[in-house]
Design a protein around this motif. Structure first.
Motif, PDB file in Angstrom:
ATOM      1  N   ALA B  71       0.944  -1.246  -0.033  1.00 17.44           N
ATOM      2  CA  ALA B  71       0.308   0.065   0.158  1.00 17.44           C
ATOM      3  C   ALA B  71       0.785   1.201  -0.192  1.00 17.44           C
ATOM      4  CB  ALA B  71      -0.871   0.044   1.047  1.00 17.44           C
ATOM      5  N   THR B  72       0.740   2.063  -0.910  1.00 12.00           N
ATOM      6  CA  THR B  72       1.665   3.179  -1.102  1.00 12.00           C
ATOM      7  C   THR B  72       1.082   4.421  -1.363  1.00 12.00           C
ATOM      8  OG1 THR B  72       3.053   1.693  -2.366  1.00 12.00           O
ATOM      9  CG2 THR B  72       3.504   4.075  -2.650  1.00 12.00           C
ATOM     10  N   PHE B  73       1.337   5.666  -0.697  1.00 14.22           N
ATOM     11  CA  PHE B  73       0.901   6.749  -0.664  1.00 14.22           C
ATOM     12  C   PHE B  73       1.537   7.913  -0.873  1.00 14.22           C
ATOM     13  CE2 PHE B  73      -0.746  10.506   2.048  1.00 14.22           C
ATOM     14  CZ  PHE B  73      -1.864  10.606   1.340  1.00 14.22           C
ATOM     15  N   LEU B 289       4.007   0.808   2.522  1.00 13.33           N
ATOM     16  CA  LEU B 289       4.185  -0.447   3.454  1.00 13.33           C
ATOM     17  C   LEU B 289       3.814  -1.683   2.799  1.00 13.33           C
ATOM     18  CD1 LEU B 289       4.166  -1.196   6.544  1.00 13.33           C
ATOM     19  CD2 LEU B 289       1.597  -0.969   6.602  1.00 13.33           C
ATOM     20  N   GLN B 290       4.880  -2.502   2.906  1.00 16.43           N
ATOM     21  CA  GLN B 290       4.918  -3.932   2.342  1.00 16.43           C
ATOM     22  C   GLN B 290       4.797  -5.044   3.081  1.00 16.43           C
ATOM     23  OE1 GLN B 290       8.337  -2.511   0.820  1.00 16.43           O
ATOM     24  NE2 GLN B 290       7.335  -0.669   0.001  1.00 16.43           N
ATOM     25  N   ALA B 291       4.018  -6.225   2.643  1.00 19.97           N
ATOM     26  CA  ALA B 291       3.979  -7.175   3.595  1.00 19.97           C
ATOM     27  C   ALA B 291       4.254  -8.375   2.418  1.00 19.97           C
ATOM     28  CB  ALA B 291       2.845  -7.519   4.316  1.00 19.97           C
ATOM     29  N   GLY B 292       5.049  -9.446   2.827  1.00 24.81           N
ATOM     30  CA  GLY B 292       5.368 -10.466   1.705  1.00 24.81           C
ATOM     31  C   GLY B 292       5.771 -11.636   2.418  1.00 24.81           C
ATOM     32  N   PHE B 293       5.875 -12.604   1.844  1.00 27.82           N
ATOM     33  CA  PHE B 293       6.374 -14.030   2.224  1.00 27.82           C
ATOM     34  C   PHE B 293       7.387 -14.608   1.269  1.00 27.82           C
ATOM     35  CE2 PHE B 293       3.098 -14.973  -0.838  1.00 27.82           C
ATOM     36  CZ  PHE B 293       3.645 -16.191  -1.147  1.00 27.82           C
TER      37      PHE B 293
END
Lengths: 169, 293
Positions: B71-73, B289-293
């Motif tokens: 999600a980028t702002f 904000l990034q979330a990863g695996f």
């Protein structure tokens, strides 16, 4: 003299044939197990040494590298991700040869007496994930030793290309 | 030609699984070193932020699958841009991404005669293939990690796009990206050449009254590794200027990317987007904000 030589050859043949023990090497250090014979060479370290000793000093010399190698191995042999790879490893020998390898590639003037990267990792089935887990353990050991981050990366720069020889295709 | 993001994400997730077929059960997850998959670029794939890189999204190695959502702002003087989407990395070789961008004109919309809060929406579907080299392991070679890719972009405001001189409401960018970690210097360098017709990356459509031809543009990043979790650096991205009503400027930023852990990372940047649709000097904050695996 001739008699002695033939006895030595006989002993070697027996040693190789019966126990598979080392013969060509220098005396096996007291806490290490014998290994199959090989030709020791600094070329086995798989990286050219750094020209200057500046980074070597940032690692606190051979003593620091000995602590880092020990820390790396101690972490890895209990690391659930990779401990199985070390199930039959001669731990004292691995610590010693790793310290030599690090010292050699950092231009610390050590000789590397271990085996070459391809044959020592042959049939281990090491994956990229395993290789990177070891890198993380090395980073942790270097941090404990207080090695500055930039110097840490300079050792990793020497070790990273070994992935091509260590990781199974 | 609107494609819902949910459909796009499903496509991005399902396609690599379909490719693997029977071997899917053997796929590992994780294993990449921290930050070596880059962060999420504005257009959805792995990159530095404004620039797309030659690395593949996700924490996977060549033995597995990984992915990342972001999600980028961006908040600049007269506009805001929100972007959200995801990318899937397959065998550290193929990357598929889908991102939705909302370019909100806010109060500026009224001044432009579009109405307050007028929002251009763009969906970007990306595919990237790593073709050469390894950014991390090849420390004994000058060769960078090279990837080729394409981004299909479709804008939902075709009428406005055409009214300002834009020729198309959708388009495809093609790029070659090369990324190299220089561990001996604790640097990361990346450069890409992009063939594009996009106006403001597609937010104002594709092609224009001045030119409707593909032009080669450059985007690049340079960063210093300050710790295994933190990279700071800058980026530059050149852009065409196809529309007669307003000149388009190159973009640049100063960024910091921080990996909180292997799952979550944050990018913060100061961006200078130049003039956008006659409003000058669009500068401000970029947060992703990034979330990863």
């Amino acid at each position: 003299m001739r008699h002695l030589t033939s006895r030595a050859v006989l002993a070697a043949v027996l040693a190789l044939g019966v126990a598979g023990a080392a013969f060509a090497q220098d005396a096996v250090p007291p806490d290490e197990k014998p290994v199959d014979p090989y030709v020791p060479s600094n070329a086995n370290a798989a990286a050219a040494p750094r020209a200057d000793a500046r980074v070597f000093e940032a690692f606190h010399g051979k003593a620091g590298l000995t602590r880092i190698a020990a820390g790396l191995v101690d972490r890895s042999i209990v690391d659930p991700r990779i401990k199985d790879i070390f199930a039959t490893t001669d731990v004292p020998r691995l610590k010693r040869t790793l310290a030599e390898q690090f010292c050699f590639v950092l231009g610390g003037g050590c000789d590397y007496t271990g085996r070459d990267m391809a044959s020592v990792h042959k049939d281990m089935g090491v994956t990229d994930k395993d290789f990177n887990a070891l890198v993380e353990n090395l980073q942790a050991a270097m941090a404990v030793e207080g090695v500055p981050f930039f110097a840490q990366n300079q050792l990793l720069a020497k070790l990273a290309p070994m992935q091509r020889k260590v990781v199974a295709r | 030609m609107k494609l819902p993001v949910a459909t796009a994400l499903a496509w991005a997730l399902i396609t690599p699984l379909a490719i693997t077929g029977a071997s899917a059960a053997e796929l590992q997850t994780g294993g990449k070193l921290l930050l070596t998959g880059g962060v999420s670029a504005l257009e959805g794939g792995a990159g530095g932020g404004l620039a797309t890189w030659g690395v593949i999204a996700g924490n996977e190695t060549r033995d597995g699958i990984g992915g990342k959502v972001h999600a980028t702002f961006i908040d600049v003087s007269d506009y805001t841009l929100r972007a959200y989407g995801g990318a899937v990395g397959f065998h550290d070789r193929v990357e598929l991404s889908a991102t939705r961008q909302d370019f909100d004109t806010g109060p500026t919309g009224a001044k432009l005669g579009l109405g307050k809060g007028f929002t251009f929406k763009q969906t970007i579907l990306g595919a990237k293939l790593r073709v050469l080299g390894d950014a991390v392991y090849d420390q004994d070679r000058w060769l960078p990690q090279v990837a080729i890719g394409a981004q299909y972009k479709t804008n939902d405001q075709g009428d406005i796009v055409h009214a300002v001189g834009g020729q198309h409401d959708s388009g495809v960018d093609y790029y070659v990206a090369a990324t190299k970690l220089l561990l001996n210097q604790s640097l990361v360098l990346s450069g890409a050449v992009r063939a594009t017709k996009a106006n403001q990356t597609g937010l104002l459509g594709f092609g224009g009254d001045k030119s409707d031809r593909y032009k080669a543009q450059f985007e690049g990043s340079a960063g210093v590794l300050l710790s295994k979790r933190l990279v700071v650096g800058g980026e530059y991205r050149s852009k065409p200027s196809n529309l007669g009503f307003a000149k388009e400027d190159d973009w640049m930023d100063l960024f910091a990317a921080y990996a909180i852990n292997k799952t979550v990372s944050v990018t913060a940047a100061y961006v200078d987007l130049g003039d956008i649709a006659t409003f000058r000097n669009q500068r401000g904050l970029y947060v992703s904000l990034q979330a990863g695996f």
